[in-house]
Every structure is written in C-alpha cells, then in structure tokens.
Motif scaffolding. Structure first.
Motif, PDB file in Angstrom:
ATOM      1  N   LEU A 136     -35.716 -12.569  10.584  1.00  0.00           N
ATOM      2  CA  LEU A 136     -34.521 -11.724  10.523  1.00  0.00           C
ATOM      3  C   LEU A 136     -34.707 -10.460  11.358  1.00  0.00           C
ATOM      4  CD1 LEU A 136     -33.756 -12.219   6.755  1.00  0.00           C
ATOM      5  CD2 LEU A 136     -32.308 -12.976   8.651  1.00  0.00           C
ATOM      6  N   ASP A 137     -35.933  -9.943  11.411  1.00  0.00           N
ATOM      7  CA  ASP A 137     -36.213  -8.783  12.263  1.00  0.00           C
ATOM      8  C   ASP A 137     -36.308  -9.191  13.734  1.00  0.00           C
ATOM      9  OD1 ASP A 137     -36.295  -7.116  10.054  1.00  0.00           O
ATOM     10  OD2 ASP A 137     -38.487  -7.178   9.880  1.00  0.00           O
ATOM     11  N   LEU A 138     -36.748 -10.412  13.972  1.00  0.00           N
ATOM     12  CA  LEU A 138     -36.893 -10.909  15.335  1.00  0.00           C
ATOM     13  C   LEU A 138     -35.545 -11.264  15.970  1.00  0.00           C
ATOM     14  CD1 LEU A 138     -38.673 -11.845  17.681  1.00  0.00           C
ATOM     15  CD2 LEU A 138     -39.009 -14.020  16.439  1.00  0.00           C
ATOM     16  N   ALA A 139     -34.600 -11.721  15.174  1.00  0.00           N
ATOM     17  CA  ALA A 139     -33.302 -12.178  15.697  1.00  0.00           C
ATOM     18  C   ALA A 139     -32.603 -11.130  16.575  1.00  0.00           C
ATOM     19  CB  ALA A 139     -32.403 -12.641  14.560  1.00  0.00           C
ATOM     20  N   PRO A 140     -32.502  -9.864  16.164  1.00  0.00           N
ATOM     21  CA  PRO A 140     -31.843  -8.881  17.042  1.00  0.00           C
ATOM     22  C   PRO A 140     -32.595  -8.666  18.357  1.00  0.00           C
ATOM     23  CG  PRO A 140     -32.037  -8.008  14.806  1.00  0.00           C
ATOM     24  CD  PRO A 140     -32.815  -9.285  14.858  1.00  0.00           C
ATOM     25  N   SER A 189     -29.823 -14.662  26.353  1.00  0.00           N
ATOM     26  CA  SER A 189     -28.413 -14.972  26.098  1.00  0.00           C
ATOM     27  C   SER A 189     -28.269 -16.226  25.248  1.00  0.00           C
ATOM     28  CB  SER A 189     -27.665 -15.127  27.420  1.00  0.00           C
ATOM     29  OG  SER A 189     -28.235 -16.192  28.157  1.00  0.00           O
ATOM     30  N   SER A 190     -29.319 -16.609  24.561  1.00  0.00           N
ATOM     31  CA  SER A 190     -29.323 -17.819  23.743  1.00  0.00           C
ATOM     32  C   SER A 190     -28.540 -17.624  22.451  1.00  0.00           C
ATOM     33  CB  SER A 190     -30.758 -18.188  23.365  1.00  0.00           C
ATOM     34  OG  SER A 190     -31.586 -18.248  24.491  1.00  0.00           O
ATOM     35  N   VAL A 191     -27.976 -18.717  21.968  1.00  0.00           N
ATOM     36  CA  VAL A 191     -27.392 -18.746  20.638  1.00  0.00           C
ATOM     37  C   VAL A 191     -28.554 -18.873  19.656  1.00  0.00           C
ATOM     38  CG1 VAL A 191     -25.965 -20.085  19.056  1.00  0.00           C
ATOM     39  CG2 VAL A 191     -25.259 -19.818  21.437  1.00  0.00           C
ATOM     40  N   ILE A 192     -28.521 -18.080  18.595  1.00  0.00           N
ATOM     41  CA  ILE A 192     -29.585 -18.118  17.600  1.00  0.00           C
ATOM     42  C   ILE A 192     -29.054 -18.779  16.341  1.00  0.00           C
ATOM     43  CG2 ILE A 192     -31.147 -16.736  16.168  1.00  0.00           C
ATOM     44  CD1 ILE A 192     -30.867 -14.532  18.389  1.00  0.00           C
ATOM     45  N   VAL A 193     -29.829 -19.736  15.830  1.00  0.00           N
ATOM     46  CA  VAL A 193     -29.538 -20.360  14.541  1.00  0.00           C
ATOM     47  C   VAL A 193     -30.769 -20.159  13.670  1.00  0.00           C
ATOM     48  CG1 VAL A 193     -29.096 -22.519  13.310  1.00  0.00           C
ATOM     49  CG2 VAL A 193     -27.917 -22.052  15.470  1.00  0.00           C
ATOM     50  N   LEU A 194     -30.563 -19.548  12.517  1.00  0.00           N
ATOM     51  CA  LEU A 194     -31.654 -19.322  11.582  1.00  0.00           C
ATOM     52  C   LEU A 194     -31.888 -20.565  10.745  1.00  0.00           C
ATOM     53  CD1 LEU A 194     -30.613 -15.748  10.424  1.00  0.00           C
ATOM     54  CD2 LEU A 194     -32.499 -16.326  11.963  1.00  0.00           C
ATOM     55  N   LEU A 224     -28.155 -11.475   4.326  1.00  0.00           N
ATOM     56  CA  LEU A 224     -29.083 -11.201   5.429  1.00  0.00           C
ATOM     57  C   LEU A 224     -28.708 -12.004   6.669  1.00  0.00           C
ATOM     58  CD1 LEU A 224     -32.406 -11.230   3.379  1.00  0.00           C
ATOM     59  CD2 LEU A 224     -31.202  -9.215   4.279  1.00  0.00           C
ATOM     60  N   VAL A 225     -28.336 -13.251   6.462  1.00  0.00           N
ATOM     61  CA  VAL A 225     -27.924 -14.103   7.583  1.00  0.00           C
ATOM     62  C   VAL A 225     -26.641 -13.555   8.200  1.00  0.00           C
ATOM     63  CG1 VAL A 225     -27.102 -16.411   8.217  1.00  0.00           C
ATOM     64  CG2 VAL A 225     -29.088 -16.165   6.703  1.00  0.00           C
TER      65      VAL A 225
END
Length: 124
Positions: free
Chosen positions: A63-67, A74-79, A91-92
């Motif tokens: 969650l800290d890495l996502a930002p 420019s990738s789409v992120i999926v947790l 959080l998501v």
C-alpha cells in the motif's frame, strides 16, 4: 496485443504460480520483483501495462509502494492479497490502484474483468 504484467510479491512460490497461471491465460509476465526497490526498478525498465502488487511484502507495505509506482510508471496497478477485501477496503480505495483481486481468484479472465472494457484490446 496481449497485456504485459509485472508481478510483485515476496513469495517465490506465488510468483512462480501466478506467472504460470497468467501466461496460460494469455497475459505475458515480463518480470517479477520481491521488494519495493526491485519493483520500482523493474517498472521503469520493463514499462508493463499492469503491476500486480501484493499488499504484504516482507517488511514492506504494498500500500505504501503503490503511490511510488504510480508516480514512477504509467502502469495500471492491481492490488492482491490473501486478506479479504472487507478487511482492507478503505485502504484499497485510498490507494492509486485500479482495484483489488484476492489471490485465490487470480486469473487472466478476472484481471480483464476488473480492468473493464477499456482494456479489451489486451485479450489473448
């Protein structure tokens, strides 16, 4: 054109299983990473369409890495996680991720469904 994906997870077993599963479903896995530092470097180097990011990395928070990933690539992120979405929904929702997919539900089809029709050109 098939979707290319970077998988970020601290479990070597999950990385291997997820790679095989996604590639069987027509998603090209261009790389894997086990730490935040590796993930940032690979995201810049490989420019994947999608980053599948575990919420719980060993000693780090996805969650800290996502930002940081969102600012770097420019990738789409999926947790992803083994935690139920109900436990981490807020959080998501507060993250720059497009969404969440429980590890037990991981498949190319599930990712395409989550990403929606804007990403239909990534069908195998």
């Amino acid at each position: 054109m098939s979707m290319c994906c970077l998988i970020v997870d601290d479990s070597a077993r999950f990385l291997e299983t997820a790679r095989a599963l996604l590639e069987r479903d027509g998603i090209r896995v261009v790389g894997v990473a086990s730490t935040g530092t590796e993930a940032l470097a690979r995201a810049v180097e490989l420019a994947p369409d999608l980053v599948l990011l575990d919420i719980d990395l060993d000693g780090e928070s996805g969650l800290d890495l996502a930002p940081k990933l969102a600012r770097t690539a420019s990738s789409v992120i999926v947790l992803t996680s083994t935690h139920p979405l109900d436990d981490i929904h807020e959080l998501v929702a507060a993250s720059p991720a497009r969404g969440f997919l429980h590890k037990s539900k991981l498949s190319g089809h599930a990712l395409r469904e989550l990403l929606g029709p804007d990403h239909g050109s990534w069908a195998p």
